[in-house]
Design an enzyme around this catalytic site. Structure first.
Site, short mmCIF file in Angstrom:
data_model
loop_
_atom_site.label_atom_id
_atom_site.label_comp_id
_atom_site.label_asym_id
_atom_site.label_seq_id
_atom_site.Cartn_x
_atom_site.Cartn_y
_atom_site.Cartn_z
CG ASN A 1 -0.35 -0.22 2.51
OD1 ASN A 1 0.80 -0.67 2.61
ND2 ASN A 1 -1.07 0.08 3.57
CE LYS B 1 7.74 -10.81 0.63
NZ LYS B 1 6.42 -10.50 -0.05
N PRO B 2 9.81 -7.24 -1.00
CG PRO B 2 10.07 -6.48 -3.21
CD PRO B 2 10.75 -7.30 -2.13
CB ALA B 3 3.85 -6.24 -1.58
N GLY C 1 2.23 -5.64 7.80
CA GLY C 1 1.20 -6.37 7.07
C GLY C 1 0.09 -6.80 8.01
CD GLU D 1 2.18 -0.77 10.61
OE1 GLU D 1 0.98 -1.11 10.84
OE2 GLU D 1 2.57 -0.41 9.51
CG LEU D 2 1.35 -7.08 13.37
CD1 LEU D 2 1.07 -8.18 14.38
CD2 LEU D 2 2.05 -7.63 12.13
NE ARG E 1 -3.22 9.33 4.42
CZ ARG E 1 -2.08 8.71 4.73
NH1 ARG E 1 -1.06 8.78 3.90
NH2 ARG E 1 -1.96 8.04 5.85
CB CYS F 1 -2.27 -0.43 8.96
SG CYS F 1 -0.82 0.62 8.95
CD GLU G 1 -6.36 -3.25 8.63
OE1 GLU G 1 -5.68 -2.23 8.80
OE2 GLU G 1 -5.89 -4.41 8.70
CB SER H 1 2.05 8.96 9.04
OG SER H 1 1.16 7.88 9.21
CD GLU I 1 8.57 -0.13 10.93
OE1 GLU I 1 9.32 -1.00 10.46
OE2 GLU I 1 7.51 0.24 10.38
#
Length: 484
Positions: free
Chosen positions: A158, A181-183, A235, A257-258, A285, A291, A388, A448, A465
């Protein structure tokens, strides 16, 4: 429209040792434009063997990178930030192409994502320790902080740039090598970032990028390798729980970070106009695919009709379309699976008695679009209140007292973000303290900030983070006992 020149400049191999290479079995997979369903590019599909090579490269350079002077590490991060700024248009175009968000939002992500590199460039030279006399008088206590070591970062689709820089920045600043490891849906942005770091002078092997369709196998193999020392994941909670369990075998440091189920509370003394704008920002947005997105909008029943009418008018004004089109403020969902999941949640709520004020269906056009939607009168226990949503669907429920609002806000296993609007300073302090979340927005719908810690409580994760706290996730504390 796809820009051939931009796509031709993006590496499409596995990034190991400062260069792109093909998968060991020659496999590749398609990256699809969610606004059209067309294939943008094909990318090398990393195997377990490829991931092991990446870890071997990271282990080989870990000692030298750990002792690289902090100022040198900082300068590399700073140069990478400067290159991202110079290539902001390219990154924004690429994010919109592979993820779908409107171009203006992609530019916002480029600025936000790049800022993590500048922030942690500044933090790299501020890693501290302490030297104190032992209270017993028999010596001195020396405390130092050292890099954790080779790290695996698993990032979501995202925010394909920012979710990478939020992990890469502190890892490199701390002196850790890192494998990303990207999505599967959005690997191109991370591969372009790898090229940026090479151009910024990052030593070969310090950063690897391993796109793959076999994430469980690749991630699982790396996590059971005794040479890996940390995993950082952003994720879903379901996947995060599995990774936490897997991390126990090697006692890995973890940052998780879930998922979230953010409440957005509007009290009766709120500025309704400001609260409506905040709700649109917190809900719509990124198409609601965040998340931190407002999942439940809780409104005092005394102003519920007024707020709902105003929010409905604001949602009706949203323009849906491909992110590169002028005037578009809502792009597609990431793929057909996500669009169908949102449709199912809405359809189930409506079948149970929810009222649709606007929207409520997929858009009949190529790509994976869903109408911006507003629901009210959703029955308690509906899945859309507990799960979610990850889509452009706002769900309103009412409350009568402050206590009721706080209980509803906290009535979830998640605790990532929360928002509320009030003009009462005492209430603001009281509610902020009572909310069970790692981040709380008071009279604002966007919270953020690279300079602030980002993280949740309960089932929303472990660790933070960003901020000055973010680098601590990549540092071990060592105590050295000195004689007098």
């Amino acid at each position: 429209m796809t820009d051939p020149a931009l796509l031709s400049a993006v590496p499409t191999g596995i990034w190991i040792g400062g260069a792109a290479r093909e998968a060991s079995n020659g496999g590749r997979f398609d990256v699809v434009n969610p606004a059209t369903g067309d294939v943008l590019a094909t990318v090398a599909d990393a195997t377990v063997a490829d991931a092991t090579v990446a870890l071997t490269a990271a282990v080989a350079v870990q000692p030298s990178w750990a002792v690289t002077p902090p100022r040198e590490r900082a300068e590399i991060l700073r140069r990478a930030w400067e290159i991202i700024r110079e290539r902001a248009d390219d990154f924004a175009d690429l994010i919109t192409l592979e993820m779908g968000k409107p171009l203006a939002e992609s530019h916002g992500e480029v600025a936000y994502g790049g800022e993590f590199l500048r922030w942690f460039a500044e933090e790299a030279v501020r890693i501290g320790g302490r030297l104190t006399a032992a209270p017993s008088g028999n010596g001195r206590i020396l405390v130092t902080r050292e890099p954790v070591g080779p790290t695996l970062a698993v990032t979501p689709w995202n925010f394909p740039l920012a979710m990478g820089t939020r992990k890469i920045g502190p890892a490199l600043a701390a002196g850790c090598t890192i494998i990303v490891k990207p999505a599967e849906d959005t690997p191109l942005t991370m591969l372009l970032l790898a090229q940026v770091f090479a151009d910024a002078g990052l030593p070969d092997g310090v950063l690897s990028v391993v796109p793959t369709r076999s994430a469980p196998a690749v991630v699982g193999a790396l996590m059971t390798d005794r040479r890996l020392r940390k995993v950082s994941f952003t994720g879903s909670t379901a996947v995060g729980k599995k990774l936490i369990a897997q991390s126990a075998e090697q006692v890995l440091r973890t940052s998780m970070e879930l998922g979230g189920n953010a409440p957005f509370i509007v009290f009766d003394d709120a500025d309704i106009g400001a609260a409506v704008e905040g709700a649109v920002a917190a809900k719509m947005r990124n198409g609601g695919q965040a998340c931190t997105a407002a999942n439940r909008i809780l409104v005092d029943n005394r102003i519920r009709d007024e707020f709902t009418t105003a929010l409905c008018a604001r949602i009706d004004a949203i323009t849906v379309g491909p992110g590169h089109d002028d005037g578009v403020s809502l792009g597609p969902l990431i793929n057909a699976r996500q669009r169908d999941a949102v449709s199912t949640l809405v359809d189930e709520a409506v079948a149970a008695g929810a009222r649709v004020y606007t929207g409520g269906a997929a858009v009949d056009r190529p790509g994976f679009f869903y109408q911006p939607t507003l629901l009210d009168e959703v029955p308690a226990g509906s899945s859309i209140l507990d799960e979610e949503i990850f889509g452009p669907v706002a769900v309103i429920t009412g409350f009568d007292t402050e206590t009721e609002a706080i209980e509803a806000a906290n009535g979830t296993d998640h605790g990532l973000a929360a928002y509320f609007y009030t003009r009462d300073l005492d209430r603001a302090s009281r509610v902020a303290a009572a909310i069970e979340a790692g981040m709380v927005g008071v009279n604002r719908g966007m919270i953020s900030d690279p300079a602030a810690p980002f993280g949740g409580v309960k089932h929303s994760g472990l660790g933070s983070e960003g901020g000055s706290e973010g680098i601590d996730e990549y540092l071990n504390i060592k105590y050295i006992a000195l004689t007098s």
